[in-house]
Design a protein around this motif. Sequence first.
Motif, PDB file in Angstrom:
ATOM      1  N   ILE A 193       1.969  10.428   3.348  1.00  0.00           N
ATOM      2  CA  ILE A 193       2.650   9.493   3.571  1.00  0.00           C
ATOM      3  C   ILE A 193       1.766   8.033   4.030  1.00  0.00           C
ATOM      4  O   ILE A 193       1.007   8.488   4.999  1.00  0.00           O
ATOM      5  CB  ILE A 193       3.771   9.519   4.619  1.00  0.00           C
ATOM      6  CG1 ILE A 193       4.642  10.668   4.228  1.00  0.00           C
ATOM      7  CG2 ILE A 193       4.570   8.359   5.215  1.00  0.00           C
ATOM      8  CD1 ILE A 193       5.602  11.051   5.379  1.00  0.00           C
ATOM      9  N   PHE A 242      -9.949  11.221  11.113  1.00  0.00           N
ATOM     10  CA  PHE A 242      -8.930  10.427  10.568  1.00  0.00           C
ATOM     11  C   PHE A 242      -7.564  10.765  11.136  1.00  0.00           C
ATOM     12  O   PHE A 242      -6.555  10.271  10.796  1.00  0.00           O
ATOM     13  CB  PHE A 242      -8.901  10.596   9.067  1.00  0.00           C
ATOM     14  CG  PHE A 242      -9.857  10.193   8.434  1.00  0.00           C
ATOM     15  CD1 PHE A 242     -10.820   9.398   9.065  1.00  0.00           C
ATOM     16  CD2 PHE A 242     -10.180  10.491   6.890  1.00  0.00           C
ATOM     17  CE1 PHE A 242     -12.103   8.715   8.170  1.00  0.00           C
ATOM     18  CE2 PHE A 242     -11.325   9.988   6.146  1.00  0.00           C
ATOM     19  CZ  PHE A 242     -12.210   9.193   6.941  1.00  0.00           C
ATOM     20  N   ARG A 280      -3.771  10.072  10.025  1.00  0.00           N
ATOM     21  CA  ARG A 280      -3.570   8.970   8.943  1.00  0.00           C
ATOM     22  C   ARG A 280      -4.624   8.981   8.132  1.00  0.00           C
ATOM     23  O   ARG A 280      -5.406   7.897   7.738  1.00  0.00           O
ATOM     24  CB  ARG A 280      -3.614   7.554   9.868  1.00  0.00           C
ATOM     25  CG  ARG A 280      -2.570   7.531  10.997  1.00  0.00           C
ATOM     26  CD  ARG A 280      -2.183   6.229  11.378  1.00  0.00           C
ATOM     27  NE  ARG A 280      -0.688   6.281  11.947  1.00  0.00           N
ATOM     28  CZ  ARG A 280       0.169   5.642  11.198  1.00  0.00           C
ATOM     29  NH1 ARG A 280       0.084   5.273  10.129  1.00  0.00           N
ATOM     30  NH2 ARG A 280       1.585   5.956  11.723  1.00  0.00           N
TER      31      ARG A 280
HETATM   32  C1  LIG Z   1       0.886  18.929   8.244  1.00  0.00           C
HETATM   33  C2  LIG Z   1       0.080  17.687   8.230  1.00  0.00           C
HETATM   34  C3  LIG Z   1       0.828  16.724   7.552  1.00  0.00           C
HETATM   35  C4  LIG Z   1      -0.054  15.382   7.554  1.00  0.00           C
HETATM   36  N1  LIG Z   1       0.568  14.264   6.807  1.00  0.00           N
HETATM   37  C5  LIG Z   1      -0.063  13.280   6.761  1.00  0.00           C
HETATM   38  C6  LIG Z   1       0.448  12.116   6.115  1.00  0.00           C
HETATM   39  O1  LIG Z   1       1.617  12.039   5.831  1.00  0.00           O
HETATM   40  N2  LIG Z   1      -0.144  10.888   5.943  1.00  0.00           N
HETATM   41  C7  LIG Z   1      -1.483  10.923   6.242  1.00  0.00           C
HETATM   42  O2  LIG Z   1      -2.112   9.741   6.069  1.00  0.00           O
HETATM   43  N3  LIG Z   1      -2.212  11.884   6.849  1.00  0.00           N
HETATM   44  C8  LIG Z   1      -1.527  13.098   7.106  1.00  0.00           C
HETATM   45  N4  LIG Z   1      -2.072  14.092   7.505  1.00  0.00           N
HETATM   46  C9  LIG Z   1      -3.681  14.077   8.207  1.00  0.00           C
HETATM   47  C10 LIG Z   1      -4.484  13.968   6.906  1.00  0.00           C
HETATM   48  O3  LIG Z   1      -4.086  15.450   6.243  1.00  0.00           O
HETATM   49  C11 LIG Z   1      -5.697  14.084   7.511  1.00  0.00           C
HETATM   50  O4  LIG Z   1      -5.964  12.825   8.168  1.00  0.00           O
HETATM   51  C12 LIG Z   1      -6.896  14.287   6.297  1.00  0.00           C
HETATM   52  O5  LIG Z   1      -6.475  15.135   5.488  1.00  0.00           O
HETATM   53  C13 LIG Z   1      -8.189  14.251   6.792  1.00  0.00           C
HETATM   54  O6  LIG Z   1      -9.027  14.554   5.856  1.00  0.00           O
HETATM   55  P1  LIG Z   1     -10.535  15.224   5.780  1.00  0.00           P
HETATM   56  O7  LIG Z   1     -11.176  15.019   4.541  1.00  0.00           O
HETATM   57  O8  LIG Z   1     -11.411  14.361   6.953  1.00  0.00           O
HETATM   58  O9  LIG Z   1     -10.268  16.626   6.471  1.00  0.00           O
HETATM   59  P2  LIG Z   1      -9.750  17.849   5.657  1.00  0.00           P
HETATM   60  O10 LIG Z   1      -8.685  17.780   4.775  1.00  0.00           O
HETATM   61  O11 LIG Z   1      -9.809  18.971   6.477  1.00  0.00           O
HETATM   62  O12 LIG Z   1     -11.081  18.148   4.638  1.00  0.00           O
HETATM   63  C14 LIG Z   1     -12.238  18.702   4.882  1.00  0.00           C
HETATM   64  C15 LIG Z   1     -12.686  19.480   3.617  1.00  0.00           C
HETATM   65  O13 LIG Z   1     -14.274  20.016   4.053  1.00  0.00           O
HETATM   66  C16 LIG Z   1     -14.169  21.503   3.471  1.00  0.00           C
HETATM   67  N5  LIG Z   1     -15.188  22.032   4.345  1.00  0.00           N
HETATM   68  C17 LIG Z   1     -15.249  22.116   5.886  1.00  0.00           C
HETATM   69  N6  LIG Z   1     -16.454  22.607   6.083  1.00  0.00           N
HETATM   70  C18 LIG Z   1     -17.187  23.081   5.127  1.00  0.00           C
HETATM   71  C19 LIG Z   1     -18.288  23.809   4.809  1.00  0.00           C
HETATM   72  N7  LIG Z   1     -19.158  24.133   6.020  1.00  0.00           N
HETATM   73  N8  LIG Z   1     -18.897  23.891   3.648  1.00  0.00           N
HETATM   74  C20 LIG Z   1     -18.007  23.591   2.582  1.00  0.00           C
HETATM   75  N9  LIG Z   1     -16.891  22.830   2.511  1.00  0.00           N
HETATM   76  C21 LIG Z   1     -16.303  22.641   3.722  1.00  0.00           C
HETATM   77  C22 LIG Z   1     -12.851  22.133   3.650  1.00  0.00           C
HETATM   78  O14 LIG Z   1     -12.537  23.136   3.186  1.00  0.00           O
HETATM   79  C23 LIG Z   1     -11.880  20.773   3.212  1.00  0.00           C
HETATM   80  O15 LIG Z   1     -11.352  20.779   2.115  1.00  0.00           O
HETATM   81  C24 LIG Z   1      -1.307  15.222   7.974  1.00  0.00           C
HETATM   82  C25 LIG Z   1      -1.997  16.599   8.416  1.00  0.00           C
HETATM   83  C26 LIG Z   1      -1.079  17.632   8.271  1.00  0.00           C
HETATM   84  C27 LIG Z   1      -2.067  18.992   8.772  1.00  0.00           C
END
Ligand SMILES: Cc1cc2nc3c(=O)[nH]c(=O)nc-3n(C[C@H](O)[C@H](O)[C@H](O)COP(=O)(O)OP(=O)(O)OC[C@H]3O[C@@H](n4cnc5c(N)ncnc54)[C@H](O)[C@@H]3O)c2cc1C
Length: 364
Positions: free
Chosen positions: A57, A323, A326
Amino acid sequence: MERFFNFAEKHFMKQDFLVVGLGLSGLAICEELEKRGHSFRVYEDNSQKSSFVAGGIFNPVILKRFTLAWDADEQLKVSIPFYQSLEQKLHIPLVHFWNIFRRFHSVEEQNNWFVATDKERLGEFLDTKLHQIDNPHISAPYSYGKVQQTGHVDTGKMLAAYRKYLAEKNSILFENFDYDQLQLEDGRVKYQDGHFESVIFCEGFGLRRNPYFQYLPLRGNKGEYITIRSRELQLKEAIKSSVFILPLGDDLYKVGATYDNQDKSPEITSQACERLVQQVRQVINCDFEVVDQVAGIRPAMIDRRPIIGRHPEHSNLYCCNGFGSRGVLAGPVMARQLLDFIDDQSGIDAEVDLNRFTKKYFQH
Ligand SMILES: Cc1cc2nc3c(=O)[nH]c(=O)nc-3n(C[C@H](O)[C@H](O)[C@H](O)COP(=O)(O)OP(=O)(O)OC[C@H]3O[C@@H](n4cnc5c(N)ncnc54)[C@H](O)[C@@H]3O)c2cc1C
């Protein structure tokens, strides 16, 4: 998925960047790298699920207090065009606009809403009329407020398509990035058989395993969603009461999400399911069944701001994380700011610069 490099290709690998993690952060970083003509290789091990399970969202308003989320109006201007351009590139629809209907619980909430509609930067997102939704299964004696310029990005579909896109370019390896194998020598980085100028870590909550950045106070917040099926409900609008109820089509609705600062396990829990069922029962009065449940850990910082920037001692290690809840809106803006910093030495906003925590841990 398979590994995509054969030995010969790996042996001669020499690239600008190594990116660890392909969630919303890693994806935005890759797009920014590609736009600037940098070569890169990504490692992704499926250890974190936050971006895949996210509701996706985008909503600039904090619906509890009717305030503007941090920098959300500015982020909206960058992030929605970013995802729309990805739609063109990946040839799939990703961005879906719909309004959020905030169910009021009292006259006081209605009054707070109308006060908020007059506020600068916030008012454009809040409709000034009270709304009714004609649905016999939801009672809303205090009506609804309508939030505008909101919707969702299909994050699961987007990441799946983007992985495929990178795989076709031989730019991703589906394996764990092993921190012990990282060698930092003569201002360059060696990892397995590849040489890189720099590494950008985008591991979400997985950052806690990263020996270079685990000093940062990323506390994580577990979120769970359930999907319910109800033939009777026939709800077309997205409603926010104590929980979100998002129509998915085919009599399915996404309900959530929970927030838990204690449990950092990746598994779904019966407690979260029970809580969500209880909350949805307070809003709708017809039968439903739970057909799915997902969980992920939001990479939430102690001060609720992202953490981007360069490692205080290793000048070719960078981080793009924090993040929280959001990621959809913050991701593209933070990736752009980090790459501006790396490429052009332009400054990072003090509010998101990881250096705000560095003084405590490094004597420089
Ligand atoms: C239930 C839920 C609902 C949400 N709803 C919303 C919403 O509606 N709107 C919104 O804006 N945000 C929402 N969020 C928050 C949003 O999901 C996060 O802010 C965002 O996904 C973070 O992204 P990221 O890439 O930093 O982390 P992540 O999504 O955790 O991605 C990190 C990636 O790195 C990989 N990784 C980690 N360590 C290693 C390693 N050593 N080697 C190789 N790969 C690795 C993982 O497998 C993963 O794919 C929600 C979160 C949850 C849990």
